[in-house]
Design a protein around this motif. Structure first.
Motif, short mmCIF file in Angstrom:
data_model
loop_
_atom_site.label_atom_id
_atom_site.label_comp_id
_atom_site.label_asym_id
_atom_site.label_seq_id
_atom_site.Cartn_x
_atom_site.Cartn_y
_atom_site.Cartn_z
N ARG A 174 -12.67 4.59 7.94
CA ARG A 174 -11.72 5.27 7.05
C ARG A 174 -10.49 4.40 6.81
O ARG A 174 -10.02 4.29 5.67
N ILE A 175 -9.97 3.77 7.86
CA ILE A 175 -8.79 2.90 7.71
C ILE A 175 -9.11 1.75 6.78
O ILE A 175 -8.29 1.40 5.89
N GLN A 176 -10.29 1.15 6.92
CA GLN A 176 -10.67 0.04 6.05
C GLN A 176 -10.78 0.49 4.60
O GLN A 176 -10.36 -0.22 3.68
N ASP A 177 -11.35 1.68 4.38
CA ASP A 177 -11.49 2.20 3.01
C ASP A 177 -10.13 2.47 2.38
O ASP A 177 -9.91 2.17 1.19
N VAL A 178 -9.20 3.05 3.16
CA VAL A 178 -7.87 3.33 2.63
C VAL A 178 -7.12 2.03 2.30
O VAL A 178 -6.48 1.91 1.25
N MET A 179 -7.23 1.05 3.18
CA MET A 179 -6.59 -0.24 2.93
C MET A 179 -7.16 -0.92 1.70
O MET A 179 -6.42 -1.49 0.88
#
Length: 274
Positions: free
Chosen positions: A165-170
């Motif tokens: 999720r963090i990678q997708d948001v970034m």
């Protein structure tokens, strides 16, 4: 300011009567000095046994004894058969608010930090007398984000880890606003569900999952209940969360209400005898 800590449970109903009594008195002692606004939250969800199964298979591959390997494979099949139907994990959280002694609405962060740290140490001390342990995490921010992500994204969190999720948001912020926007990503973006629907009065749809609520107001509780009475709700099944809220009441007003009730009961007794 809110603090969230995770507590390891004990099986109260399996304790002896004397142990249960000691736990009750220790918990009562904690409630007397606990923060004014406090919440106990129990989250239940289907257990993820994939990692455990994989570990059994890995040990089986390294096993040199053929008979032991057959037993390990058989055990893995048993766990998989039972676990997919009945395995449920429960996590227990203690949540409390910062309580200013001088009613300061804009406290200094150092003051808040000192209060929270002291409150957690007090909880550790008294809950240890009950047999509970308060978990400590190296990265408190990561812990809070992960808990909120799992609570608000019941379905997405099963299919997608927090790191994903963090990678997708970034990637989204980098694509839409450039590389410089990465450092300004609000933390809420990491655990906010994709959809929330409040259109139906009987339920709320969060992350594509329907939620409904049963609320018991404080004046509807029985004055006396057996120890461990919440176990029936806590063990009701997958997807059922239990929240218990405590609010500090004004002592003067509470004494006045108790006094009125005593006088009213005394009057009724006199009428009965007359």
């Amino acid at each position: 300011y809110v603090k969230l800590v995770e507590v390891l449970p004990v099986n109260f109903l399996l304790r002896s009567p004397s142990e249960q009594r000691n736990i009750i008195f220790a918990f009562m002692s904690y409630l007397k000095i606990a923060p004014g606004n406090m919440q106990f939250k129990i989250v239940s969800k289907k257990a993820d046994i994939a990692e455990y199964i994989e570990k059994i298979h890995e040990e089986a591959r390294l096993e040199t004894d053929e008979r032991c390997r057959i037993l390990q494979e058989d055990y893995a099949r048993l766990i998989q058969t039972i676990g997919t139907k009945e395995a449920i994990t429960r996590r227990f959280f203690l949540i409390f608010e910062y309580q200013s002694y001088n009613r300061n609405k804009n406290p200094d962060e150092k003051e808040v930090y000192a209060y929270m740290k002291s409150a957690v140490q007090t909880a550790k001390k008294y809950l240890s007398l009950c047999g509970n342990a308060v978990l400590e995490h190296e990265n408190e921010s990561r812990f809070c984000v992960e808990v909120l992500y799992q609570i608000l994204n019941r379905q997405a969190s099963i299919q997608e880890t927090l790191d994903k999720r963090i990678q997708d948001v970034m990637a989204y912020y980098r694509r839409e606003n450039g590389e410089g926007s990465i450092r300004h990503i609000p933390v809420a973006e990491l655990f906010a569900p994709a959809t929330i629907d409040f259109k139906n009065r009987n339920c709320v749809v969060i992350d594509g999952l329907y939620h409904t609520y049963l609320f018991i107001p404080s004046h509807k509780y029985r004055t006396k209940v057996p120890a461990g009475w919440l176990s029936l709700l806590i063990n009701a099944g997958e997807g059922i969360d239990v929240d218990v809220f405590f609010f500090k009441q004004d002592k003067v007003k509470s004494m006045e209400r108790i006094g009125r009730r005593i006088r009213l009961n005394y009057s009724k007794i006199k009428e009965t005898y007359n």
